[in-house]
Scaffold this motif. Structure first.
Motif, PDB file in Angstrom:
ATOM      1  N   SER A  71      45.883  32.492 -21.374  1.00  0.00           N
ATOM      2  CA  SER A  71      45.344  32.763 -22.853  1.00  0.00           C
ATOM      3  C   SER A  71      46.659  33.685 -23.323  1.00  0.00           C
ATOM      4  CB  SER A  71      44.382  33.669 -22.673  1.00  0.00           C
ATOM      5  OG  SER A  71      44.028  34.162 -23.992  1.00  0.00           O
ATOM      6  N   LEU A 106      46.410  36.132 -25.127  1.00  0.00           N
ATOM      7  CA  LEU A 106      46.241  37.500 -24.720  1.00  0.00           C
ATOM      8  C   LEU A 106      46.473  38.000 -23.453  1.00  0.00           C
ATOM      9  CD1 LEU A 106      44.380  39.250 -26.505  1.00  0.00           C
ATOM     10  CD2 LEU A 106      42.380  38.663 -25.195  1.00  0.00           C
ATOM     11  N   LEU A 154      48.150  38.414 -33.102  1.00  0.00           N
ATOM     12  CA  LEU A 154      48.005  39.148 -31.685  1.00  0.00           C
ATOM     13  C   LEU A 154      49.267  39.828 -31.312  1.00  0.00           C
ATOM     14  CD1 LEU A 154      46.233  36.690 -29.223  1.00  0.00           C
ATOM     15  CD2 LEU A 154      45.429  38.704 -30.177  1.00  0.00           C
ATOM     16  N   TYR A 204      45.707  41.943 -39.210  1.00  0.00           N
ATOM     17  CA  TYR A 204      45.050  42.510 -38.122  1.00  0.00           C
ATOM     18  C   TYR A 204      44.240  43.724 -38.506  1.00  0.00           C
ATOM     19  CZ  TYR A 204      43.441  44.773 -34.137  1.00  0.00           C
ATOM     20  OH  TYR A 204      42.733  45.601 -32.904  1.00  0.00           O
ATOM     21  N   ILE A 213      41.623  42.758 -41.166  1.00  0.00           N
ATOM     22  CA  ILE A 213      40.263  42.007 -40.632  1.00  0.00           C
ATOM     23  C   ILE A 213      39.655  43.086 -39.912  1.00  0.00           C
ATOM     24  CG2 ILE A 213      39.402  40.703 -38.562  1.00  0.00           C
ATOM     25  CD1 ILE A 213      41.664  38.912 -38.982  1.00  0.00           C
ATOM     26  N   ALA A 239      37.918  34.689 -26.378  1.00  0.00           N
ATOM     27  CA  ALA A 239      38.882  35.944 -25.971  1.00  0.00           C
ATOM     28  C   ALA A 239      39.721  36.441 -26.930  1.00  0.00           C
ATOM     29  CB  ALA A 239      39.888  35.142 -24.728  1.00  0.00           C
ATOM     30  N   ILE A 240      40.240  35.647 -27.743  1.00  0.00           N
ATOM     31  CA  ILE A 240      41.064  36.188 -28.772  1.00  0.00           C
ATOM     32  C   ILE A 240      40.277  36.918 -29.825  1.00  0.00           C
ATOM     33  CG2 ILE A 240      42.749  35.733 -30.613  1.00  0.00           C
ATOM     34  CD1 ILE A 240      44.023  33.722 -28.733  1.00  0.00           C
ATOM     35  N   PHE A 299      38.767  40.020 -28.788  1.00  0.00           N
ATOM     36  CA  PHE A 299      39.910  41.020 -29.120  1.00  0.00           C
ATOM     37  C   PHE A 299      40.128  41.424 -30.728  1.00  0.00           C
ATOM     38  CE2 PHE A 299      44.250  42.186 -30.236  1.00  0.00           C
ATOM     39  CZ  PHE A 299      44.244  43.271 -29.760  1.00  0.00           C
ATOM     40  N   LEU A 300      40.188  40.658 -31.653  1.00  0.00           N
ATOM     41  CA  LEU A 300      40.117  40.837 -32.781  1.00  0.00           C
ATOM     42  C   LEU A 300      38.565  41.674 -33.306  1.00  0.00           C
ATOM     43  CD1 LEU A 300      41.736  37.808 -34.229  1.00  0.00           C
ATOM     44  CD2 LEU A 300      42.769  39.847 -33.747  1.00  0.00           C
ATOM     45  N   GLY A 303      36.940  38.006 -22.872  1.00  0.00           N
ATOM     46  CA  GLY A 303      37.689  38.532 -24.065  1.00  0.00           C
ATOM     47  C   GLY A 303      37.607  40.122 -24.236  1.00  0.00           C
TER      48      GLY A 303
END
Lengths: 317, 303
Positions: free
Chosen positions: A145, A147, A259, A274, A277, B236-237, B240-241, B252
């Motif tokens: 991923s 991340l 990200l 970000y 959000i 997962a992403i 995180f958000l 995540g």
């Protein structure tokens, strides 16, 4: 003349798409979205206060009128002011888009360039060990991923527990050297993942061409494999390759960098998105969605037109 | 006319070269020779057993309990991978997250496949009609919205409830299987068995359900494995958000906890979550490759 008519028709096709997206985002964010009535009111509001505020914000207007207002805002690029910083949304975008472009260009070039080279290599040695090795690493890249890649790279290259070669985060660019300092780790992270996906896609495109009759004939005539690959194989498959590259552009400019930019605290569109959000800043989200969509539909139309220019066989239907 | 002639020809050559064995048993044989495919299937099965055990309450029951009062703790016999800042057992959390991953993966991929297959077969069967245009327009719209912002908008509209993540993932992921299914149905509907069914007056919806959909099964299996992986990685992403799993634990969530810790040299959380997640995603990716190889009728029949 024919081409002009084709162009106009393609542009007309884009209109329902834009209307659809604006309608969806209107429904989600404005119509069913959070009401700002109570945040603007003080404690213990009277029913009249409530009524006044709702009228000021336009919540009492009929659905169609509100949608029309929303459309008008988008087409005049009048997105209003950020809910958290009170800065004009357009100013924010004007400040952040160039940063995002600078952050993403090296990753875009590396991801596609290395991807094509590896794919050519894999397709050339199809079924042999270089192919298998490259495809293994490509699936590996696809399975990690983004991340994980970002956190891992930050740990390895930026923290004092790793190599500590680069700054953990920030964007303080005055010279080319500074630029390299801040852009290296984000670029490595994005290209690591992108190379995995790209190699796989480009290989699947190229493998068919390498198997074709004309390539076999050229091999039989003893033409150097490098010339066959670069001049003939790559050129004949320019359309799918270019399409894929072009379609990633709106994603890279806006949205895709969420990200990366939030992890490395880079003041680009992704970072702003970000923040929007996480704090629920609707005007910024509205602007980013609208501009992304306009870009995307523009790219959609442009690729159709480029096809027509590159390959005259494409029907004008 | 030319098109019909072509399909008849290919149908004839197919019937000549196709052995008596069914394509399914040929595919199964081919899959059994694929060592990587078998190994990845085994890994996926192990993960599903872990998830099953968690859902039955056999292990990882204490994932949410504050076991270690000192907070961060090293690897020990009690805590196999140490404890996190709350003093929770990292290993148990990583194991419990397997269940979350399967929940997200299964719900999202099954629902989005169902939507994608239904809409895709309708669009393909009625291609070049207004119905087809409408479905193409719908997925065109969803494709042109930036995904993470769409999720954020859905979560605002649903008042930040936990379903928002599922709804928005399903709302976007169906488009990819819809496109593939639509293309395949357009190919299938010009074949003779569909023409025959139509000629004897079978109703359209019965043709789609009884004659076309069974032929989509290999495609659906491949699409399932692809969307499962996408769902897990997206979760997962989103977590995180702050748009993903809200009250619960997932890889995540662990990674987003870890993102602040790694620069301070605490990487147990990070390594546990990423190794668990990587193993499942890698196995599923390899499995879907093996499935694509095994289920491709061209490759299987030529052998």
């Amino acid at each position: 003349m024919h081409f002009l008519r084709y162009t106009v028709r393609k542009i007309l096709y884009g209109i329902p798409l834009i209307l659809g997206v604006t309608f969806i985002s209107f429904l989600l964010m404005v119509y069913f979205g959070p009401e700002q009535t109570y945040t603007l009111l003080g404690k213990n509001p009277t029913p009249e206060d409530l009524e006044n505020i709702r009228r000021q914000l336009g919540y009492d207007l009929p659905f169609i009128t509100r949608y029309a207002q929303y459309l008008q805002e988008i087409f005049t690029f009048d997105f209003g002011y950020s809910a958290s910083s009170n800065e004009r949304v357009l100013d924010i975008l004007a400040r952040t888009v160039p940063v995002s472009i600078m952050v993403s260009i090296p990753g875009f070039l590396l991801g596609n360039g290395v991807g094509i080279c590896l794919a050519l290599c894999a397709a050339h040695f199809r079924g042999l060990w270089p192919d298998k090795l490259i495809m293994f690493f490509s699936v590996f890249g696809m399975s990690v991923s983004l991340l994980i890649v970002i956190i891992g790279f930050q740990m390895i290259f930026c923290s004092s527990y790793g190599l500590n070669w680069f700054p953990v985060q920030g964007w303080d660019v005055d010279s080319f050297f500074d630029y390299l300092k801040y852009v290296t780790v984000p670029t490595m992270a994005t290209s690591f993942v992108a190379i995995g996906y790209n190699t796989r896609f480009f290989r699947s495109v190229l493998v068919e061409e390498i198997d074709s009759d004309h390539v076999r004939t050229m091999k039989a005539f003893g033409i150097h494999p490098l010339i066959i690959i670069i001049v003939h194989v790559l050129q004949n498959n320019l359309i799918p390759i270019l399409t894929r590259m072009i379609f990633t552009i709106p994603y890279i400019l806006i949205g895709g960098s969420i990200l990366i930019e939030s992890f490395f605290a880079i003041p680009g569109v992704g970072g702003v998105t970000y923040d929007a959000i996480s704090s629920g800043d609707l005007p910024i989200m509205k602007a980013v969605i609208s501009i992304y969509t306009l870009l995307y539909v523009g790219v959609l139309i442009a690729t159709d037109l480029v096809y027509r220019l590159v390959d005259p066989r494409v029907e004008l239907g | 006319m030319g098109k019909q002639g072509d399909t008849r020809n290919t149908a004839q050559t197919l019937s000549r070269t196709t052995p008596i064995e069914s394509l399914w048993s040929l595919s199964l044989k081919k899959f059994c020779t694929d060592k990587i495919g078998i190994a990845s299937l085994f890994v996926v099965l192990v993960y599903s057993l872990i998830a099953l055990g968690v859902s039955l309450g056999l292990w990882a029951n204490e994932w949410d309990e504050l076991l270690n009062e000192q907070g961060y703790g090293p690897i020990s016999w009690d805590y196999w991978l140490g404890t996190n800042f709350n003093g929770q057992d990292i290993f148990q959390r990583a194991v419990y997250s397997t269940l979350t991953a399967f929940k997200v993966g299964l719900v999202v991929s099954l629902c989005s496949l169902w939507l994608g297959v239904c809409l895709g077969s309708v669009a393909g069967f009625y291609s070049n009609t207004w119905l087809d245009e409408l479905i193409i327009w719908l997925y065109g719209c969803l494709d042109s919205i930036p995904f993470y912002l769409f999720v954020a908008a859905v979560s605002f509209a649903l008042k930040e409830s936990d379903i928002a993540m599922y709804v928005s993932m399903i709302g976007v992921l169906w488009t990819s299987s819809c496109k593939v299914v639509r293309g395949q149905v357009i190919k299938l509907k010009s074949l003779e068995f569909v023409e025959a069914a139509r000629a004897i007056g079978v109703k359209d919806h019965k043709i789609i359900v009884r004659h076309i959909m069974p032929n989509l099964a290999p495609l659906i299996l491949i699409e399932f494995s692809l969307s499962f992986v996408t769902a897990i990685k997206t979760e997962a992403i989103l977590s995180f958000l702050g748009l993903g799993v809200r009250d619960g634990i997932s890889w995540g969530v662990m990674l987003s906890e870890a993102s602040a810790e790694v620069v301070a040299g605490r990487y147990h959380n990070f390594i546990a979550a990423s190794v668990f997640m990587f193993g499942l995603v890698m196995a599923f990716n390899q499995l879907s490759d093996a499935l694509q190889d095994a289920l491709d009728p061209k490759k299987v029949v030529q052998r």
